[in-house]
Scaffold this motif. Structure first.
Motif, PDB file in Angstrom:
ATOM      1  N   ASP A  23      -2.749   3.749   5.939  1.00  0.00           N
ATOM      2  CA  ASP A  23      -3.061   2.546   5.460  1.00  0.00           C
ATOM      3  C   ASP A  23      -2.384   2.676   4.114  1.00  0.00           C
ATOM      4  N   VAL A  24      -1.028   1.883   3.474  1.00  0.00           N
ATOM      5  CA  VAL A  24      -0.314   1.863   2.582  1.00  0.00           C
ATOM      6  C   VAL A  24       0.015   1.139   2.146  1.00  0.00           C
ATOM      7  N   HIS A  69       5.476  -5.581   5.783  1.00  0.00           N
ATOM      8  CA  HIS A  69       6.672  -6.180   5.242  1.00  0.00           C
ATOM      9  C   HIS A  69       7.652  -5.051   4.196  1.00  0.00           C
ATOM     10  N   GLU A  70       7.435  -4.751   2.808  1.00  0.00           N
ATOM     11  CA  GLU A  70       8.174  -4.192   2.595  1.00  0.00           C
ATOM     12  C   GLU A  70       7.550  -2.843   1.834  1.00  0.00           C
ATOM     13  N   ILE A  71       5.981  -2.976   1.718  1.00  0.00           N
ATOM     14  CA  ILE A  71       5.249  -1.445   1.765  1.00  0.00           C
ATOM     15  C   ILE A  71       5.545  -0.471   2.561  1.00  0.00           C
ATOM     16  N   SER A  72       5.607  -0.942   3.213  1.00  0.00           N
ATOM     17  CA  SER A  72       5.150   0.122   4.981  1.00  0.00           C
ATOM     18  C   SER A  72       6.826   0.658   5.079  1.00  0.00           C
ATOM     19  N   GLY A  74       9.161   0.247   3.511  1.00  0.00           N
ATOM     20  CA  GLY A  74      10.373   1.540   2.682  1.00  0.00           C
ATOM     21  C   GLY A  74       9.484   2.453   2.855  1.00  0.00           C
ATOM     22  N   ILE A  75       7.902   2.550   2.460  1.00  0.00           N
ATOM     23  CA  ILE A  75       7.822   3.932   3.390  1.00  0.00           C
ATOM     24  C   ILE A  75       8.050   5.022   4.830  1.00  0.00           C
ATOM     25  N   ALA A  76       7.856   4.139   5.161  1.00  0.00           N
ATOM     26  CA  ALA A  76       8.882   4.730   7.136  1.00  0.00           C
ATOM     27  C   ALA A  76      10.046   5.078   6.589  1.00  0.00           C
ATOM     28  N   ALA A  77      10.779   4.411   5.683  1.00  0.00           N
ATOM     29  CA  ALA A  77      12.546   4.201   5.800  1.00  0.00           C
ATOM     30  C   ALA A  77      12.165   6.204   5.447  1.00  0.00           C
ATOM     31  N   THR A  78      11.500   6.172   3.511  1.00  0.00           N
ATOM     32  CA  THR A  78      11.702   7.145   3.220  1.00  0.00           C
ATOM     33  C   THR A  78      11.473   8.224   3.826  1.00  0.00           C
ATOM     34  N   LEU A  79       9.842   8.220   4.835  1.00  0.00           N
ATOM     35  CA  LEU A  79      10.044   9.445   6.323  1.00  0.00           C
ATOM     36  C   LEU A  79      10.574   9.364   6.809  1.00  0.00           C
TER      37      LEU A  79
END
Length: 106
Positions: A23-24, A69-72, A74-79
């Motif tokens: 949960d982010v 949208h942006e948060i999940s 963006g973090i998925a892309a980082t991981l």
């Protein structure tokens, strides 16, 4: 970037598939909902660069934010850039809750 639907996530849970559910949502959004998807662990999205290396690498990771949208994403892309099998939940927590999926109180 990989994504997952709430139906697919329910299937993974029902099948007992091994994955990490994060949960982010921002702290304020999480507190406003006062609920979460069962078995999810909250990690502060503002601190992603502090905790990103602690995410298990040996299984898929599913992330959700308030609306998917942006948060999940963006973090998925980082991981994913770090070599993890990372996916974001389409429509986030609001989509999960709006389709009557199970939640737990915080």
């Amino acid at each position: 970037m990989s994504r997952i639907t709430s139906c697919e996530l329910m299937e993974w849970q029902a099948a007992g598939r091994t994955f990490t559910l994060l949960d982010v949502r921002r702290e304020a959004a999480r507190a406003a909902d006062a609920a979460a998807i069962p078995d999810a662990r909250w990690l502060d999205p503002e601190s992603v660069f502090t905790w990103k290396d602690s995410v298990p690498r040996d299984r898929p990771v599913v992330l959700y934010c308030a609306h998917g949208h942006e948060i999940s994403q963006g973090i998925a892309a980082t991981l994913e850039a770090m070599g993890l099998d990372a996916r974001y939940l389409i429509d986030g927590f609001s989509g999960w809750r709006d389709t009557g999926r199970p939640t737990r109180s915080l």
